[in-house]
Design an enzyme around this catalytic site. Structure first.
Site, PDB file in Angstrom:
ATOM      1  N   HIS A 239       7.432 -26.721  -1.339  1.00 11.21           N
ATOM      2  CA  HIS A 239       6.764 -27.833  -2.024  1.00 11.21           C
ATOM      3  C   HIS A 239       5.593 -27.341  -2.855  1.00 11.21           C
ATOM      4  CE1 HIS A 239       9.070 -30.893   0.276  1.00 11.21           C
ATOM      5  NE2 HIS A 239       9.219 -29.834   1.070  1.00 11.21           N
TER       6      HIS A 239
ATOM      7  N   LYS B  35     -14.002   0.813  -3.668  1.00  8.74           N
ATOM      8  CA  LYS B  35     -15.015   1.279  -2.708  1.00  8.74           C
ATOM      9  C   LYS B  35     -16.119   2.042  -3.430  1.00  8.74           C
ATOM     10  CE  LYS B  35     -12.090   1.866   1.367  1.00  8.74           C
ATOM     11  NZ  LYS B  35     -11.481   2.854   2.237  1.00  8.74           N
TER      12      LYS B  35
ATOM     13  N   GLU C  24       0.822  -1.211   0.000  1.00  7.39           N
ATOM     14  CA  GLU C  24       0.000   0.000   0.000  1.00  7.39           C
ATOM     15  C   GLU C  24       0.855   1.261   0.000  1.00  7.39           C
ATOM     16  OE1 GLU C  24      -4.177  -0.908   1.984  1.00  7.39           O
ATOM     17  OE2 GLU C  24      -3.182   0.683   3.094  1.00  7.39           O
TER      18      GLU C  24
HETATM   19  O1  PA5 Z   1      -3.408   1.454   5.964  1.00  5.40           O
HETATM   20  C1  PA5 Z   1      -4.552   1.871   5.838  1.00  5.40           C
HETATM   21  O2  PA5 Z   1      -4.823   3.072   5.950  1.00  5.40           O
HETATM   22  C2  PA5 Z   1      -5.707   0.928   5.579  1.00  5.40           C
HETATM   23  O3  PA5 Z   1      -5.318  -0.386   5.412  1.00  5.40           O
HETATM   24  C3  PA5 Z   1      -6.687   0.972   6.730  1.00  5.40           C
HETATM   25  O4  PA5 Z   1      -6.062   0.530   7.889  1.00  5.40           O
HETATM   26  C4  PA5 Z   1      -7.923   0.098   6.438  1.00  5.40           C
HETATM   27  O5  PA5 Z   1      -8.488   0.455   5.213  1.00  5.40           O
HETATM   28  C5  PA5 Z   1      -8.947   0.265   7.536  1.00  5.40           C
HETATM   29  O6  PA5 Z   1      -9.310   1.594   7.665  1.00  5.40           O
HETATM   30  P1  PA5 Z   1     -10.070   2.125   8.940  1.00  5.40           P
HETATM   31  O7  PA5 Z   1      -9.197   1.927  10.116  1.00  5.40           O
HETATM   32  O8  PA5 Z   1     -10.335   3.560   8.656  1.00  5.40           O
HETATM   33  O9  PA5 Z   1     -11.340   1.315   9.060  1.00  5.40           O
END
Ligand code: PA5
Length: 453
Positions: A309, A423, A288
């Site tokens: 494996h 989303k 990310e």
């Molecule tokens: O790293 C990030 O920002 C995301 O992976 C969030 O942790 C994830 O989308 C969850 O978001 P939130 O804590 O707002 O529910």
């Protein structure tokens, strides 16, 4: 405190010392801009100092509330997705018995997860189990609006209120969210739930060493003081270290140099199943943070020797776009000796009285040699043992290295604009208020493109 270390001898066939440190000056500047908060995404750098600035009384408050809920429950349900649960699960798995839920006597509650998927069967089965046990909920969402945890919380809130009554249920629900905004905060205030806050300037995947992870970890009996001390010990060794010995700089530079030589996939390897979810956490952190603007290494994970494996063949002889980073635990938590067998029908007596970890270590060395011989460079990260203090170090190490890596790549390692695409489509398809104007268009496109109704 002893520290984790990095060994890059196994990249020497692929990168010279000069190639590794070609961008050293830039890496130093990137580290400085992380510390001084002057680079891209500088409003999400709170994690750099958070572990240093968190006061012991804040940790004690977390522990105090952890204790209050612990005594009531057999199961803690942690609701959250992505950065709101992965790090917590990773740490618990690294420190726990491999079959915790089957132990006849348990000192700590078992943790189960919800809100990290939309599987109907998963949630159904979870509710069924929760009918039989005493349980509590920690719901974690920084935005307070994420669909998966929001749906899970609505369902579990109904379940827990039906089981214990609305008032008693309140004592079993803790919320971790933003201090000032979000629907979850609104619900928490409305219901008078105990709240812990995620600092504004810390994004999800960098948040495990805040109440996001610390609260559920304390509830299941993990020493959060040691975790924080570990992170701080690593922090002090990298944060003001502008030399070539800085392991965060080394790791960032090596993976960047390999990427520029066409190694597009980094495989994180561990030799213990206990680290499976740590690799999942790492995958999110780097995937990310770096995968944007059509750039970035693809972070992949394997559990060896299991996956030797399955994926072993590809790694050995497939497309040469890979390198590996191996997590090596120097000292397993427990000892197990291979017994001698008088009959020796299995012909294994040459291993009599040897530890299982001896064989595992030899498998690791043999694999590193085979893979490097086949054009897959290896970086080795040595971890003294799976204890809170070293896990804290490991987390801080990867977070800071990820910041430097992202900057070397020229991207903002602290945003995640790409996550919005699915989303928006999902909201339009489930007719979320506010998405009416794109709903019809999206349904039409799906129909035209894929012939879906
Ligand atoms: O790293 C990030 O920002 C995301 O992976 C969030 O942790 C994830 O989308 C969850 O978001 P939130 O804590 O707002 O529910």
């Amino acid at each position: 405190m002893e520290r984790i270390s990095l060994n890059y001898n196994f990249v020497s066939d692929f990168l010279s010392e000069q190639e590794i440190f070609q961008r050293f000056d830039e890496a130093k500047e990137h580290l400085k801009s992380l510390i001084n908060k002057t680079g891209k995404g500088n409003d999400f750098l709170g994690w750099i100092d958070y572990t240093e600035s968190i006061q012991s009384d804040e940790l004690y408050e977390i522990e105090e509330y952890a204790e209050k809920i612990r005594e009531k429950i057999d199961i803690l349900v942690l609701i959250g997705i992505g950065g709101s649960y992965l790090g917590t699960k990773a740490i618990i798995d690294m420190l726990s018995h491999s079959f915790t839920s089957l132990l006849p006597e348990k000192n700590n509650p078992i943790i189960l997860f919800a809100g990290n998927n939309l599987g109907e069967d998963y949630l159904h089965d979870l509710l069924e189990i929760l009918n039989y046990y005493e349980y509590g909920i920690v719901v974690v969402s920084k935005s307070g609006t994420t669909t998966e945890p929001a749906i899970a919380f609505r369902i579990l809130k109904h379940h827990i209120e039906n089981k214990y009554g609305k008032d008693k249920a309140k004592e079993r629900i803790y919320v971790v969210t933003d201090k000032n905004k979000g629907i979850l905060l609104e619900i928490a205030k409305n219901e008078n739930y105990k709240c812990f806050y995620i600092p504004d300037d810390i994004g999800g995947r960098y948040s495990v060493l805040t109440p996001v992870g610390l609260l559920p970890l304390a509830i299941v009996g993990i020493d959060i003081h040691q975790l924080i001390q570990g992170a701080n010990s690593l922090r002090s060794s990298v944060i003001n270290n502008f030399t070539k010995d800085n392991i965060a700089i080394q790791y960032a530079l090596i993976r960047n140099a390999l990427y520029n030589k066409g190694k597009l996939v980094e495989i994180m390897v561990s030799y213990t199943p206990r680290m499976h979810f740590f690799i999942e956490w790492w995958k999110q952190l780097f995937g990310e943070s770096e995968g944007k603007e059509n750039k970035g290494l693809l972070p992949v994970g394997v559990d060896f020797t299991t996956d030797l494996h399955s994926l072993g063949q590809y790694i050995q002889e497939g497309k040469r776009i890979l390198f590996e980073t191996v997590l090596h635990i120097n000292k397993p938590t427990n000892q197990l000796i291979i017994p001698h067998d008088n009959e020796n029908i299995d012909k294994l007596n040459f291993l009599s009285y040897k530890r299982v970890s001896y064989v595992n270590n030899m498998a690791m060395l043999g694999t590193i040699l085979a893979h490097t011989d086949a054009g897959v460079p290896n970086i080795l990260i040595d971890i003294p043992s799976l204890q809170e203090k070293y896990i804290g170090q490991l987390i801080y190490f990867f977070q800071i290295a990820c910041g430097i890596s992202g900057y070397l790549l020229g991207v903002n390692p602290f945003d995640q604009p790409g996550v919005e695409a699915y989303k928006n489509n999902l909201f339009a398809l489930i007719n979320k208020p506010g998405y009416e104007n794109i709903s019809t268009a999206i349904k039409k496109r799906l129909n035209e493109k894929f012939k879906l109704p």
